[in-house]
Design a protein around this motif. Structure first.
Motif, PDB file in Angstrom:
ATOM      1  N   LYS A   9      66.203  40.734 -17.962  1.00 46.03           N
ATOM      2  CA  LYS A   9      67.473  41.217 -17.457  1.00 46.03           C
ATOM      3  C   LYS A   9      67.954  40.347 -16.288  1.00 46.03           C
ATOM      4  O   LYS A   9      67.147  39.930 -15.457  1.00 46.03           O
ATOM      5  CB  LYS A   9      67.285  42.666 -16.988  1.00 46.03           C
ATOM      6  N   ASN A  10      69.243  40.079 -16.266  1.00 48.41           N
ATOM      7  CA  ASN A  10      69.903  39.278 -15.227  1.00 48.41           C
ATOM      8  C   ASN A  10      69.680  37.774 -15.349  1.00 48.41           C
ATOM      9  O   ASN A  10      70.163  37.008 -14.525  1.00 48.41           O
ATOM     10  CB  ASN A  10      69.536  39.731 -13.812  1.00 48.41           C
ATOM     11  N   ASP A  11      68.936  37.341 -16.361  1.00 46.63           N
ATOM     12  CA  ASP A  11      68.826  35.906 -16.604  1.00 46.63           C
ATOM     13  C   ASP A  11      70.172  35.360 -17.064  1.00 46.63           C
ATOM     14  O   ASP A  11      70.963  36.071 -17.683  1.00 46.63           O
ATOM     15  CB  ASP A  11      67.810  35.624 -17.721  1.00 46.63           C
ATOM     16  N   SER A  78      69.685  25.553 -14.375  1.00 49.06           N
ATOM     17  CA  SER A  78      70.859  25.161 -13.601  1.00 49.06           C
ATOM     18  C   SER A  78      71.038  23.646 -13.559  1.00 49.06           C
ATOM     19  O   SER A  78      72.114  23.148 -13.251  1.00 49.06           O
ATOM     20  CB  SER A  78      70.766  25.726 -12.181  1.00 49.06           C
ATOM     21  N   ASP A  79      70.005  22.893 -13.908  1.00 46.93           N
ATOM     22  CA  ASP A  79      70.126  21.437 -13.934  1.00 46.93           C
ATOM     23  C   ASP A  79      70.445  20.889 -15.318  1.00 46.93           C
ATOM     24  O   ASP A  79      71.249  19.979 -15.460  1.00 46.93           O
ATOM     25  CB  ASP A  79      68.833  20.786 -13.441  1.00 46.93           C
ATOM     26  N   CYS A 102      63.014  19.647 -17.385  1.00 48.57           N
ATOM     27  CA  CYS A 102      62.918  19.034 -16.058  1.00 48.57           C
ATOM     28  C   CYS A 102      61.779  19.601 -15.205  1.00 48.57           C
ATOM     29  O   CYS A 102      61.508  19.092 -14.123  1.00 48.57           O
ATOM     30  CB  CYS A 102      64.247  19.154 -15.306  1.00 48.57           C
ATOM     31  N   GLY A 103      61.149  20.652 -15.674  1.00 56.68           N
ATOM     32  CA  GLY A 103      60.016  21.185 -14.935  1.00 56.68           C
ATOM     33  C   GLY A 103      60.374  22.101 -13.772  1.00 56.68           C
ATOM     34  O   GLY A 103      59.504  22.555 -13.027  1.00 56.68           O
ATOM     35  N   LYS A 104      61.666  22.382 -13.655  1.00 58.07           N
ATOM     36  CA  LYS A 104      62.117  23.239 -12.577  1.00 58.07           C
ATOM     37  C   LYS A 104      61.693  24.697 -12.803  1.00 58.07           C
ATOM     38  O   LYS A 104      61.723  25.185 -13.933  1.00 58.07           O
ATOM     39  CB  LYS A 104      63.641  23.146 -12.523  1.00 58.07           C
TER      40      LYS A 104
END
Ligand SMILES: [Zn+2]
Length: 108
Positions: A9-11, A78-79, A102-104
């Motif tokens: 949820k909220n993702d 986000s990237d 990206c591993g973030k």
């Protein structure tokens, strides 16, 4: 981590298959047993409502989010945008979700 689902949820997710492909939104609700979720403004369905004057309901057609199968959405990094999720165990045993590109870390 409930039922092994990677999305919560909220993702922030993007629809990657089906009628709403390309649409992005926030996860409003997850149904782990059915492996499906509601995405903000995703899979809008029309629901007919009967008028009920005693409850001040006028009746008519109401639009509402419909469930989308979890395999039809991807978590958004986000990237890099929609991505696959990997899990990594941090020191101390806490599991975090990371972006496969990206591993973030995707967990707040
Ligand atoms: Zn990423």
């Amino acid at each position: 981590m409930g039922a092994g689902l990677n999305i919560r949820k909220n993702d922030q997710v993007q629809v990657i298959a089906g009628r709403d492909k390309g649409k992005a939104g926030r996860v409003l609700e997850v149904e782990p047993e059915k492996k499906r979720l509601d995405v903000e403004h995703g899979n809008m369905i029309k629901r007919h409502t009967r008028p009920n004057p005693s409850k001040q309901i006028r009746g008519g057609i109401l639009e509402k989010e419909g469930p989308i199968h979890i395999s039809n959405v991807a978590l958004v990094c986000s990237d890099c945008g929609p991505t696959r999720i990997q899990r990594r165990e941090k020191e101390g045993g806490q599991k975090v979700r990371i972006c496969a590109k990206c591993g973030k870390t995707l967990d707040a």
